[in-house]
Design a protein around this motif. Structure first.
Motif, mmCIF file in Angstrom:
data_model
loop_
_atom_site.group_PDB
_atom_site.id
_atom_site.type_symbol
_atom_site.label_atom_id
_atom_site.label_comp_id
_atom_site.label_asym_id
_atom_site.label_seq_id
_atom_site.Cartn_x
_atom_site.Cartn_y
_atom_site.Cartn_z
ATOM 1 N N UNK A 179 11.233 -0.634 -16.724
ATOM 2 C CA UNK A 179 10.764 -2.021 -17.328
ATOM 3 C C UNK A 179 9.178 -2.377 -16.552
ATOM 4 N N UNK A 180 8.841 -3.084 -17.352
ATOM 5 C CA UNK A 180 7.633 -3.543 -16.846
ATOM 6 C C UNK A 180 7.590 -4.862 -15.886
ATOM 7 N N UNK A 181 8.911 -5.749 -16.404
ATOM 8 C CA UNK A 181 9.095 -7.123 -15.912
ATOM 9 C C UNK A 181 10.443 -7.084 -15.198
ATOM 10 N N UNK A 182 10.798 -7.892 -14.433
ATOM 11 C CA UNK A 182 12.027 -8.051 -13.530
ATOM 12 C C UNK A 182 13.198 -8.397 -14.691
ATOM 13 N N UNK A 183 14.291 -7.808 -14.282
ATOM 14 C CA UNK A 183 15.557 -8.011 -15.165
ATOM 15 C C UNK A 183 16.592 -8.333 -14.120
ATOM 16 N N UNK A 216 20.403 -10.465 -8.314
ATOM 17 C CA UNK A 216 19.144 -11.088 -8.208
ATOM 18 C C UNK A 216 18.133 -10.561 -9.346
ATOM 19 N N UNK A 217 16.892 -10.383 -9.123
ATOM 20 C CA UNK A 217 16.002 -9.749 -10.149
ATOM 21 C C UNK A 217 15.136 -8.787 -9.548
ATOM 22 N N UNK A 218 15.061 -7.539 -10.469
ATOM 23 C CA UNK A 218 14.041 -6.732 -10.013
ATOM 24 C C UNK A 218 13.505 -5.841 -11.347
ATOM 25 N N UNK A 219 12.498 -4.857 -11.127
ATOM 26 C CA UNK A 219 12.175 -4.094 -12.288
ATOM 27 C C UNK A 219 13.004 -2.809 -12.152
ATOM 28 N N UNK A 220 13.230 -2.288 -13.104
ATOM 29 C CA UNK A 220 13.894 -0.953 -13.389
ATOM 30 C C UNK A 220 12.866 0.206 -13.032
ATOM 31 N N UNK A 221 13.301 1.090 -12.325
ATOM 32 C CA UNK A 221 12.549 2.204 -12.091
ATOM 33 C C UNK A 221 13.162 3.479 -12.803
ATOM 34 N N UNK A 222 12.638 4.363 -13.478
ATOM 35 C CA UNK A 222 13.523 5.482 -14.029
ATOM 36 C C UNK A 222 12.525 6.227 -14.898
ATOM 37 N N UNK A 223 12.785 6.455 -16.027
ATOM 38 C CA UNK A 223 11.942 7.460 -17.171
ATOM 39 C C UNK A 223 10.915 6.488 -17.778
ATOM 40 N N UNK A 224 9.634 6.901 -17.981
ATOM 41 C CA UNK A 224 8.590 6.429 -18.858
ATOM 42 C C UNK A 224 8.523 6.931 -19.845
ATOM 43 N N UNK A 225 8.365 6.083 -21.047
ATOM 44 C CA UNK A 225 8.052 6.744 -22.311
ATOM 45 C C UNK A 225 6.820 6.232 -22.984
#
Length: 518
Positions: free
Chosen positions: A270-274, A509-518
């Protein structure tokens, strides 16, 4: 009763060494310009065995002995150090070996003193070594265990390792590789100083380290590494540990988790925190990297900048986060060597009594773990945080049982309140900025949360955030505190690998997800 051959080396070998250590310390006190000296003499006996895919891989019994001397001397007092491993033959000439080490440490201290004085004009920050005062202790601390590691037959260790990997492979045809290393042992360390300290401290250790690889069809393989251990006896393998599981059940649970993940999709970035809910195991690595290392005073004072980086909590002695808010009121963190875990001890490698250090109190940064020298520089009391992997190595400031404190929320409620978010489970690999001011940490598995329920499992992902932002956004802290064994905390030049304890409760809390980029 532990039975051994008369010629066998064991921790009892050090029974007769105390007087030799005392005589050597007295000798150090007579050397010109000596301000302080200490000697550490240690012996560790361990048996271990490993297995891969249900077959024996190896087994061994070993005894390690080493000693180290620290000495402060010179007109501009400076450190000198000497350390080396010892063999059985060296034990017959300990006095001579100690004197040789003391003389070398003394020569190095005097040379360092002269060099510091010569460079003072070019480097005004150079200063004499001064150690903060402490309460000098004399004490004996025995190892704690129910099943003496020395009484466990090596064949039993190997047999259990083989049984575990055989059953790991039998979990599913998807399991392509299963490995485990089991070990149990006991260590003892003598410490004496020119100030009169005399500490005799022993600890037990039992561990299981496993590695599993699973693959479904031609999909990308899933791997997982995990560790079970306590500073106790062989009873750890029978379920008396943080997981409450036998070594076999622990390994099978991790194997089933790995197999389950082979069919999961990869986590999207994700580009923004979730909204994220992180479990106690994941938070063990988070607190290790973002709170533990940055609150080690030698790192904060830039003593290891060229190798390992600095601390986001201290830019300078007058420019730092002390007394300032760095997290929400729900965040409290501390380091406590008195807790039962991999970071337990009663005295550190300087003979300083161990004590709980409050690092963050309701979001306010409070202080650092330190040694006697760094405590003096920072104007603080020593808090007993100096340790070395073996006596031949120089003690460094090391985290102990460094954790986020428990809150009062039920972890199930913390998840149930999330309308749209992610549940991050079990830590894997950290990627940390130079001063730990931001982080990226991967997880074993991540679940999508929809309307308070876990609806989908992902693999290959984690979270990324600015450290301060993540702490400030903490909105809930669970009551499910757990302390986990971390067997491989690396620090120093030469590298020292230390056992520490890390953990905490469930956190939202809140953070960006890091994983697969599409």
């Amino acid at each position: 009763m532990n039975k051994r051959h008369k010629s066998a080396l064991g921790i009892e070998t050090l029974d007769e060494a105390g007087e030799t250590v005392k005589e050597s310390i007295d000798y150090a006190n007579t050397l010109s310009g000596c301000k302080y000296a200490d000697i550490r003499l240690g012996l560790a006996e361990c048996k271990s065995a490993s297995s891969e895919n249900g077959t024996p891989k190896g087994m061994e019994e070993e005894v390690k002995i080493s000693f180290g001397v620290r000495l402060v001397a010179g007109d501009m007092p400076a450190w000198g150090y000497y350390g080396q491993p010892l063999g059985k033959a060296d034990l017959r000439r300990l006095s001579k070996t100690f004197r040789m080490g003391i003389n070398k440490a003394h020569q190095r201290a005097l040379a360092n003193s002269r060099n510091k004085a010569a460079m003072k004009e070019l480097a005004p920050s150079l200063s004499p070594v001064r150690l903060a005062p402490i309460e000098v202790r004399q004490d004996v601390i025995p190892a704690v265990y129910e099943e003496d590691p020395r009484g466990v037959p090596l064949k039993e260790v190997l047999a259990l390792a083989v049984k575990i990997t055989k059953e790991m492979r039998a979990v599913s045809p998807c399991v392509k590789f299963a490995m485990i290393s089991l070990g149990t042992g006991i260590s003892r360390e003598l410490f004496q100083s020119t100030e009169g300290a005399k500490i005799d401290q022993s600890t037990a250790l039992t561990y299981a380290h496993l590695y599993v690889v699973a693959q479904k069809g031609n999909t990308i393989p899933e791997t997982f590494i995990d560790h079970l251990g306590e500073q106790r006896g062989w009873e750890i393998t029978r379920g008396k540990n943080v997981y409450g599981k036998s070594a076999l059940d622990f390994a099978l649970e991790r194997t089933r988790d790995t197999v389950e993940l082979t069919g999961a999709d990869f986590l999207p970035s994700t580009d923004e925190p979730v909204v994220v809910v992180t479990d106690p195991n994941f938070n063990a690595l988070l607190v290790h990297e973002i709170i533990g290392h940055p609150t080690e005073a030698d790192r904060a004072l830039k003593m290891e900048t060229s190798y390992a980086g600095r601390s986001w909590l201290l830019r300078g002695l007058t420019d730092n986060e002390l007394g300032k808010r760095i997290g929400s009121e729900l965040l409290t963190a501390f380091s406590d060597p008195g807790m039962e875990g991999y970071g337990y001890y009663k005295y550190d490698s300087e003979g300083v009594p161990a004590k709980r250090v409050i690092l963050i109190d309701k979001g306010i940064f409070k202080g650092f773990m330190n040694g006697r020298e760094s405590a003096n520089i920072m104007g603080m009391e020593p808090n007993g945080s100096m340790r070395a992997t073996e006596c031949q190595y120089m003690p460094l400031v090391r985290m102990t049982n460094t954790v986020i404190a428990a809150g009062d929320r039920n972890p199930e409620d913390i998840i149930a309140e999330v309308k749209d978010g992610y549940y991050v489970v079990n830590n894997r690999i950290p990627s940390i900025s130079e001063s730990r001011e931001n982080f990226r940490i991967s997880a074993q598995k991540v679940y999508r949360i929809k309307d308070g329920k876990l609806v989908k499992l992902y693999r290959g992902g984690g979270i990324s955030a600015d450290s301060r932002d993540f702490f400030m956004n903490i909105a809930a802290v669970g009551n499910d505190f757990k302390l986990f064994p971390i067997p491989n905390c690396g620090k120093g030049q030469p590298m020292q690998v230390m056992k520490v304890g890390n953990g905490g409760p469930t956190i939202r809390s809140k953070a960006r997800l890091t994983g697969e980029y599409k």
